[in-house]
Structures are given as C-alpha cells and as structure tokens.
Write an enzyme that holds these catalytic residues in place. Structure first.
Site, short mmCIF file in Angstrom:
data_model
loop_
_atom_site.label_atom_id
_atom_site.label_comp_id
_atom_site.label_asym_id
_atom_site.label_seq_id
_atom_site.Cartn_x
_atom_site.Cartn_y
_atom_site.Cartn_z
N THR A 1 34.01 37.68 41.51
CA THR A 1 34.29 38.79 42.43
C THR A 1 35.21 39.76 41.69
O THR A 1 36.40 39.83 41.99
CB THR A 1 34.97 38.26 43.72
N LYS B 1 45.05 32.24 49.61
CA LYS B 1 44.70 32.46 48.20
C LYS B 1 45.33 33.77 47.69
O LYS B 1 45.99 33.80 46.65
CB LYS B 1 43.18 32.48 48.05
N GLY C 1 48.41 39.38 33.08
CA GLY C 1 47.03 39.84 32.87
C GLY C 1 46.10 38.76 33.32
O GLY C 1 46.43 37.96 34.20
N CYS D 1 42.62 37.01 37.18
CA CYS D 1 42.92 36.81 38.62
C CYS D 1 44.12 37.58 39.18
O CYS D 1 43.96 38.30 40.17
CB CYS D 1 43.11 35.32 38.89
N LYS E 1 46.59 34.27 27.97
CA LYS E 1 47.59 33.20 27.94
C LYS E 1 47.14 32.19 26.92
O LYS E 1 45.97 32.21 26.50
CB LYS E 1 47.77 32.58 29.33
N1 NAD Z 1 39.10 31.99 36.49
C1 NAD Z 1 40.10 31.52 37.22
O1 NAD Z 1 41.12 31.08 36.70
C2 NAD Z 1 39.99 31.52 38.72
C3 NAD Z 1 40.95 30.80 39.46
C4 NAD Z 1 40.83 30.79 40.86
C5 NAD Z 1 39.80 31.48 41.48
N2 NAD Z 1 38.90 32.18 40.72
C6 NAD Z 1 37.83 32.89 41.40
O2 NAD Z 1 36.62 32.17 41.19
C7 NAD Z 1 35.52 33.09 41.11
C8 NAD Z 1 34.77 32.85 39.81
O3 NAD Z 1 35.63 33.17 38.73
P1 NAD Z 1 35.25 32.74 37.23
O4 NAD Z 1 36.41 33.09 36.41
O5 NAD Z 1 34.73 31.36 37.24
O6 NAD Z 1 34.03 33.78 36.98
P2 NAD Z 1 32.96 33.74 35.78
O7 NAD Z 1 32.57 35.16 35.55
O8 NAD Z 1 33.51 32.94 34.65
O9 NAD Z 1 31.74 32.94 36.38
C9 NAD Z 1 30.83 33.46 37.28
C10 NAD Z 1 29.45 32.91 36.95
O10 NAD Z 1 28.53 33.30 37.97
C11 NAD Z 1 27.29 33.61 37.36
N3 NAD Z 1 26.52 34.45 38.28
C12 NAD Z 1 26.68 35.75 38.61
N4 NAD Z 1 25.78 36.14 39.52
C13 NAD Z 1 25.03 35.06 39.81
C14 NAD Z 1 23.94 34.81 40.68
N5 NAD Z 1 23.44 35.78 41.43
N6 NAD Z 1 23.41 33.56 40.71
C15 NAD Z 1 23.89 32.58 39.93
N7 NAD Z 1 24.93 32.75 39.08
C16 NAD Z 1 25.49 33.97 39.03
C17 NAD Z 1 27.68 34.30 36.07
O11 NAD Z 1 26.62 34.28 35.14
C18 NAD Z 1 28.87 33.44 35.64
O12 NAD Z 1 28.47 32.37 34.81
C19 NAD Z 1 36.11 34.49 41.22
O13 NAD Z 1 36.01 34.92 42.56
C20 NAD Z 1 37.58 34.28 40.85
O14 NAD Z 1 38.43 35.23 41.45
C21 NAD Z 1 38.97 32.20 39.37
#
Ligand code: NAD
Length: 433
Positions: free
Chosen positions: A87, A206, A259, A262, A323
């Site tokens: 997102t 969150k 940075g 998130c 980080k």
């Molecule tokens: N990264 C973090 O540390 C963290 C921590 C807490 C919450 N979050 C939240 O978790 C969510 C995911 O973050 P992330 O860092 O894992 O993102 P990311 O970009 O690493 O992963 C998202 C994945 O979704 C896939 N994707 C996109 N559209 C798709 C679809 N239509 N069908 C199937 N797969 C699809 C992408 O190819 C990608 O592999 C976000 O909302 C983020 O805010 C992330």
C-alpha cells in the site's frame, strides 16, 4: 493444521508464509511478480534477512510451500486467505490502494464458498468498507460467503523472522466470534497476548504505533540538535533517560531521520486520514517536518567542512539501506542524501554490505564498491549513513592512511568519537562533537 492462502509474497508476505508453514499449516502462495516466484521456487529469497535463507531452503526442499498463478487454485486450497500486497504512498501522501482493490476484486469474483479474508497490508480507515462493497458487488454476502479481519503487522525489517516468532502482541480486528477464534488458533503457537478489537480500531492501532515510533525518532533528533549546540554528548543524555520505564530505550537513537517503507508513509497516511475528516493533526505534521529538517542537517554538516559547492569534492558513503541487516532501500534516507550530494557535484563512491544491488536500481551514476577500504581511497570526507556493525569493525587507521582529508561525518553515531579523534580524524556525529 489449516489451509492458508497468501497473496503478495513481498517482505511481509514471505515471512508470514514461512512462519505459518513452520507451524504445520498447508500454505499456497500467489504473487504477480513471476521472477520473484521463480527465485522463491529455487529457494532464493528476494529479501535479505537473518535466518530467512535457511528457513526458505528447508521448506522448499521438503516441498511444503505451493506456488500458483491461479487465483481459483489458491481459493480452493485455502480456508483463510491473507492479503499482504503493498500500500505505497501516492504523490500527495495518501495511500495507494490499487493492489488491495485489485486483489479484492479477483477474490470476490472467484469466491465459491466461505473464506476468512485476513488483511495484513496497512490500509487506512474506510478501506474495509470498500472491500466489503466489492464483495457485495459480486453478490457475495458478509457472514455467509466471506468474513474480513484486519491483523496489523508490526515486524521490523532487519529482525523480521525474529519478530514473527516473538511478537509483542497479536492484534485481531474482527467482528465475527468464529473468525476471531479461527485466527487466534492459527497464531496460538506464538507466545503473545491477543488484543481483539473492532477492525477500524485495529487499523488505528497500526497507524498510531508507527506514528509514535516516528515521534520518538524526531524527538530524540531534536534533543540531539540542542545537545550539540551546548557541547553535550547526546548518547550520555540517552543513557540517563532510557532507564526510566516510562521512556525506555527503543527508537531513541539520533541519526539522519526515519526512512524505510513504513514509518514515513504511514505517518503521512494518518495525517491524510485525519485531514479528510476535517481535523488538522499538527503534532503529526511537525514530526514529518522535523524529519525533513534532520535530513538537511547532515548536508549542512558536510558543507561546513567542504564548502557550499561540492563540485569535484570526493565524498565517500558508507551505508545505503534504510537500516542495517536488510537489503531494503525503499525510501532510504541514506540513498536520498547520497543523491543530494551527487546532484551537488560531489564524486561519490559508496559501499553497503547488502543494499548495493537494490541501490543500483535507484542511482546508477554512483560508483559502488564491495570493499569499504577502496571506498575511502582519496576521499575528502567519509559519511556514515547506515549503522552496520560491519562498518564499526573497520580498521579506521587503515582508512585514515588512504583518505585525502581525515574527515568523518557519522550520521548515525556509529563510532566512538574519542577513539576516532585520537586516531587523528576530524569527527562529527549527531548531538555529539
Ligand atoms: N515491510 C515492512 O516492514 C512492513 C511492516 C509492517 C507492515 N507492512 C505493510 O505490509 C504491506 C506489504 O508490505 P511489503 O513491504 O511486504 O511490500 P512488498 O512490496 O515487499 O510486497 C508486496 C508484494 O505484493 C505483490 N503484488 C502486488 N500486486 C499483487 C497482486 N495483484 N496479486 C498478487 N501479488 C501482488 C508484489 O509483487 C510484491 O511481491 C504494506 O501495506 C506495508 O505497509 C510492511
């Protein structure tokens, strides 16, 4: 043992896949990035995290994870479906929900019998109502054909696997008691308290948690800047603060600002959410402003030694990821600062233990170097932007011998100023001389 489907195998999705498989569940995964899935099938993790390669390899070898491109196959092999797509922020700072909406559309279209849809992606208040509407548009009825829950994810990159197994709490935002029980059962191997709330309260938990962590960073950066002006060492101040149980020690490390994928995005998302309701969240806005101010501070520090114009200055950068202990450079301030120095005319060489491959996709006109000693060669100034322990362990006398001018700007207070100065360096940290 439950049948679990996971959509979006990115940073969060992959860790959840591995954790849930490890608990003995049957897991099927879907991601639109074919290359990523091919790598995963071979046991190669796209993210670099402690313990992840071993966990992935073990589970791939034992054929415990199924991958598919077919949403129907995922649905028919799942009782609970997790949405873990991204997102990201839009240009105006509000949340881009297109991935969540697209996944919800294809689930709603293909759903045949009742499923629990558990959302892990960080989504603003109002999104669950939109998702419900999508399902209803396809003739699917809440309680009868689907149940939606929001389960926020709190893991930290750099400690992702550890945090999955050791969460501080598991928040389940759901209404239906059976859904809540199913989700509690799924996460019961984890030794953590369950916090059961309304779905929208879970969303606010969150956002508020991330905003609070961002506030701590901006707060300590502010105090560090004040300490610096009085010649006080901020690390001594932190030492005296952190023993107070009401304050604690975490997220109290001064640096270049927050940075990563998130904190900034979620803070901005919360601000936009509040503004949409006609409320101006001044405290939150000032946390972001302070962060921008902190980024400028390090540039000023470098320029205070090298002059306003960096044309031709040889600046060397240690650290590119947002980080340590991750290869993630999304919204990395280290990368942003490197870009500013580059655009101001400096000749940059940079090194990072894990982040160079990802950094190259963002800035390609910088010279990347595996060996930090080669990075230091002939430099007018060495800038540390990520707190990798690998940099702390470098032989700085060896580095000093190859530098043109022995100036170190330590943006993350990684080094001991006294030791470094005794070696003959000119040293500047954050909130310390
Ligand atoms: N990264 C973090 O540390 C963290 C921590 C807490 C919450 N979050 C939240 O978790 C969510 C995911 O973050 P992330 O860092 O894992 O993102 P990311 O970009 O690493 O992963 C998202 C994945 O979704 C896939 N994707 C996109 N559209 C798709 C679809 N239509 N069908 C199937 N797969 C699809 C992408 O190819 C990608 O592999 C976000 O909302 C983020 O805010 C992330």
């Amino acid at each position: 043992m439950k049948k679990i489907g996971i959509i979006g195998i990115g940073y969060i999705g992959l860790v959840i896949v591995l954790g849930l498989v490890d608990f003995g569940n049957q897991v099927i995964c879907l991601d639109i990035d074919d290359e990523k899935i091919e790598q995963l099938r071979k046991g190669i993790s796209p993210i670099k995290e402690k313990d992840i390669d071993e966990l992935l390899r073990r589970n791939i070898e034992k054929n415990r994870i199924k991958f598919t491109k077919d949403i129907q196959e995922l649905i028919s092999n799942s009782e609970i479906i997790f949405i873990c797509v991204n997102t990201p922020p839009k240009e105006d700072g509000s949340v881009d929900l297109s991935q969540v909406i697209s996944v919800s559309e294809s689930l709603a279209k293909n759903l045949k019998d009742k499923k629990i849809i558990a959302i892990k992606s960080t989504i603003p208040i109002g999104t669950l109502e939109k998702i419900n509407q999508i399902f209803e548009n396809y003739g699917k009825k809440k309680n009868q054909d689907f149940e939606i829950a929001f389960i926020p994810e709190f893991l930290r990159e750099g400690n992702a696997v550890y945090d999955f197994y050791n969460p501080s709490r598991i928040v389940i935002g759901a209404e239906n008691p059976e859904t809540i029980e199913e989700l509690k059962k799924l996460f019961s191997p984890l030794n953590a308290p369950f916090i059961i709330t309304s779905p929208n309260a879970a969303i606010l938990i969150k956002y508020a948690s991330n905003a609070f962590l961002a506030m701590r960073i901006s707060f300590i950066n502010e105090i560090a800047n004040i300490a610096e002006r009085f010649g006080i060492d901020i690390q001594e101040v932190i030492e005296g603060m952190k023993y107070d149980k009401r304050i604690g020690k975490d997220y109290l490390q001064p640096g270049i600002g927050f940075g990563g994928p998130c904190l900034g995005k979620d803070l901005m998302g919360l601000i936009k959410m509040a503004e949409k309701q006609g409320y101006q969240p001044n405290l939150l806005i000032s946390i972001l402003e302070k962060n921008e101010h902190q980024i400028r501070q390090i540039i000023y520090k470098i320029k205070s030694f090298l002059g306003e114009f960096l044309d031709g200055q040889i600046i060397r950068v240690l650290g590119l990821t947002f980080k340590p202990d991750t290869n993630d450079v999304r919204n990395s301030l280290a990368l942003r600062i490197t870009k500013v120095l580059k655009n101001d005319g400096a000749k940059i060489k940079a090194s990072d233990p894990l982040g160079m491959e990802e950094a190259k996709k963002e800035i390609n006109d910088v010279e990347y170097c595996d060996n930090p000693y080669d990075v230091a060669q002939d430099s007018n100034c060495l800038v540390i932007l990520t707190g990798w322990k690998e940099f702390k362990e470098l032989d700085f006398l060896k580095i000093k011998r190859v530098m043109k001018a022995p100036i170190i700007i330590d943006g993350v207070n990684l080094l001991d100023p006294q030791i470094i100065k005794n070696m003959g360096f000119i040293y500047k940290g954050v909130g310390r001389q």
